[in-house]
Design a protein around this motif. Structure first.
Motif, mmCIF file in Angstrom:
data_model
loop_
_atom_site.group_PDB
_atom_site.id
_atom_site.type_symbol
_atom_site.label_atom_id
_atom_site.label_comp_id
_atom_site.label_asym_id
_atom_site.label_seq_id
_atom_site.Cartn_x
_atom_site.Cartn_y
_atom_site.Cartn_z
ATOM 1 N N ARG A 137 46.222 36.618 35.533
ATOM 2 C CA ARG A 137 45.750 37.883 36.032
ATOM 3 C C ARG A 137 44.247 37.878 35.825
ATOM 4 N NH1 ARG A 137 49.609 39.078 32.327
ATOM 5 N NH2 ARG A 137 51.618 39.812 33.076
ATOM 6 N N ALA A 155 52.172 44.458 36.661
ATOM 7 C CA ALA A 155 53.004 44.877 35.533
ATOM 8 C C ALA A 155 54.459 45.056 35.926
ATOM 9 C CB ALA A 155 52.453 46.175 34.937
ATOM 10 N N ASN A 159 45.772 45.773 38.405
ATOM 11 C CA ASN A 159 46.287 46.958 37.735
ATOM 12 C C ASN A 159 47.810 46.917 37.700
ATOM 13 O OD1 ASN A 159 43.614 48.129 37.454
ATOM 14 N ND2 ASN A 159 43.696 48.470 39.672
ATOM 15 N N ALA A 160 48.451 48.022 37.309
ATOM 16 C CA ALA A 160 49.896 48.037 37.131
ATOM 17 C C ALA A 160 50.643 47.740 38.429
ATOM 18 C CB ALA A 160 50.345 49.390 36.572
ATOM 19 N N THR A 196 49.274 42.596 29.314
ATOM 20 C CA THR A 196 48.407 42.844 30.471
ATOM 21 C C THR A 196 47.250 41.864 30.566
ATOM 22 O OG1 THR A 196 47.173 44.462 29.154
ATOM 23 C CG2 THR A 196 48.966 45.294 30.547
#
Length: 389
Positions: free
Chosen positions: A3, A40, A59-60, A346
Motif C-alpha cells: 500500500r 482495508a 484509504n479504507a 494499514t
C-alpha cells in the motif's frame, strides 16, 4: 501486498520486481512493475507498470491520486469491481478479466478519488457509459479514449510451421507501444505483469506436443490497449532446450537472476529457474535486491515451480535492528509484529526500520516485559525467535 500511503512513506519502485530502492521525492511516485494496492476491505487495485503520479494515498475503500500534466496511470481491478472516479475524468473499462481506469494528467494539478464498490461486479453497460464529466481542469468535458498501439503482430520462430524445442523466439511488432503482455493462454492468466515492449523475446512454450499458441497485446504510453494477436506452431518434441546456461551466463546453485528488459526474478535451484513472483516472497526467503544479476537472455534454461509463501523459511533474527536500517530481517520483523497486532495493518511491511516500526517494537517490548528501547537487541531477538519457531 503494497500500500502506498502519502502520510507514512512514498517510495520509488526500482526496475527489478518492485524492490523498494529508497525514499523518493514527494511528487515522484513511479510504478515500474504492476503493484498491488490493498484496501482495508480486502479489495486489491493494481497500479499498472509504467504509471507515474505526483502522489498516491490508499484509504479504507478508496485511493486518492494527485496527477499533473504529463503524468498517467492505469488502475485495474482483477476482481472486476465496479469503480467510480470523483471527479469523473475517465471512463471505466469493464473487460472479461478486469475493470480499469486509464488516467492522464490535464493542464493543471488535479486530485482524483477512485472508490471501489466492495463485492460488486462491473458490467459491460457500465463500461460504455462515461462517468460524470469534471468541471475543473478539463473544461467540463471528458478526455478522449487513450489511443491503442497500431500495426500489431506476433510470430513464433519467424513463422515456422513446427519446432522440436519448447524454447522459441517471438518476433513482435507494434507502433506506439511501450508495454506488452505475453502469455501461452488466451486469457493471459499465466502472465505475471506487463513488460517493456521489445521486438524480439525468448519464450518457452507449454509442455506437451501438438499445436502451441502464444498470445500478445500491447499498451501505448497513454494507456490504450491493442487487440490481442497470436501465432501458433506445432511442437513435435517436449524438450525445453539445453539445460546449460547460454554463453556468458554462469549460474550456480542459489543464483538470483533476471533477464534484461523483463521483470521476473528467478532463483537457480537444482538446475532449473524458479520464479519469485512477489516482493513479499522474495524478501521472505531472505534475498537481497542487490544480489540480483541482469543477463541478456535466459533462453534455454528450464523453469521450475514458482516459489510461494508456503515454501518460505521461518524467520530467524540474528542482527541488531534499529531505526534507519533495512533488509530482509526488518521485513520479517514487520510481518511478525503485524501478525501479533503490534504493527498496524494499514501500513505495508517494507523492510525499512522507520518510526512506525520503532513504535511497534516499543509496544512489543512493553507487552513482553522487555526494556522499552524501540530497537531489537539480544533480549528482544530471543523472544522474537521463540515466537517465530
Amino acid at each position: 501486498m503494497f500500500r502506498l500511503l502519502r502520510s507514512v512513506w512514498v517510495f520509488a519502485l526500482a526496475a527489478a520486481l518492485v524492490p523498494l530502492a529508497g525514499q523518493a521525492a514527494y511528487n515522484d511516485v513511479q510504478f515500474t512493475a504492476d503493484t498491488n494496492l490493498e484496501l482495508a476491505n480486502g479489495d486489491v487495485v493494481v497500479a499498472e507498470s509504467g504509471g507515474a503520479v505526483e502522489s498516491l494515498t490508499v484509504n479504507a475503500a478508496s485511493i486518492e491520486i494527485t496527477i499533473s500534466s504529463g503524468s498517467s496511470i492505469t488502475l485495474r481491478s482483477d476482481a472486476r469491481r465496479q469503480m467510480t472516479l470523483s471527479p469523473g475524468v475517465a471512463t471505466l473499462t469493464c473487460g472479461s478479466t478486469s475493470s480499469s481506469f486509464a488516467l492522464t494528467g490535464g493542464a493543471s494539478l488535479q486530485t482524483i478519488t477512485l472508490t471501489v464498490e466492495a463485492g460488486s461486479t462491473c458490467t459491460a453497460a457500465a463500461a460504455a457509459t462515461p462517468t460524470p464529466a469534471s468541471t475543473t481542469g478539463r473544461g467540463g468535458g471528458l478526455p478522449p479514449r487513450p489511443s491503442p498501439p497500431t500495426a500489431v503482430a506476433a510470430s513464433i520462430n519467424d513463422g515456422a510451421a513446427q519446432t522440436a524445442s519448447r524454447t522459441v523466439t517471438l518476433t513482435l511488432q507494434a507502433t506506439n507501444a511501450v508495454l506488452m503482455l505475453v502469455s501461452n493462454f488466451a486469457d493471459f492468466h499465466d502472465a505475471p505483469s506487463w513488460v517493456p515492449y521489445r521486438t524480439s523475446l525468448p519464450w518457452t512454450l507449454r509442455e506437451g506436443t501438438g499445436e502451441q499458441s502464444v498470445f500478445v497485446k500491447f499498451r501505448s504510453p497513454q494507456g490504450g490497449e491493442s487487440a490481442v494477436v497470436s501465432d501458433a506452431i506445432q511442437l513435435t518434441g517436449g524438450g525445453a532446450g539445453p539445460v546449460a546456461p547460454p554463453p556468458g551466463v554462469a549460474l550456480t546453485e542459489g543464483s538470483l537472476v533476471k533477464e534484461a528488459g523483463a521483470l521476473p526474478i528467478y532463483r537457480m535451484e537444482n538446475g532449473v529457474l524458479r520464479w519469485l513472483p512477489s516482493p513479499t516472497i522474495f524478501l521472505a526467503h531472505g534475498h537481497r535486491w542487490q544480489d540480483v544479476r541482469t543477463v541478456a537472455s535466459l533462453a534455454g534454461i528450464p523453469r521450475g515451480e514458482p516459489y510461494s509463501l508456503s515454501t518460505s523459511p521461518q524467520p530467524r533474527f540474528t542482527l541488531p535492528l534499529r531505526r534507519g536500517v533495512s533488509g530482509p530481517q526488518v521485513y520479517a520483523l514487520q510481518l511478525l509484529l503485524q501478525t501479533r497486532g503490534y504493527f498496524p495493518t494499514t501500513v505495508p511491511p517494507t523492510g525499512y526500520f522507520g518510526p512506525v516500526t520503532t513504535a511497534a517494537v516499543e509496544q512489543f517490548q512493553s507487552a513482553h516485559g522487555l526494556p522499552v528501547v524501540g530497537s531489537v537487541g539480544p533480549q528482544t531477538r530471543a523472544v522474537l525467535n521463540q515466537l517465530s519457531q
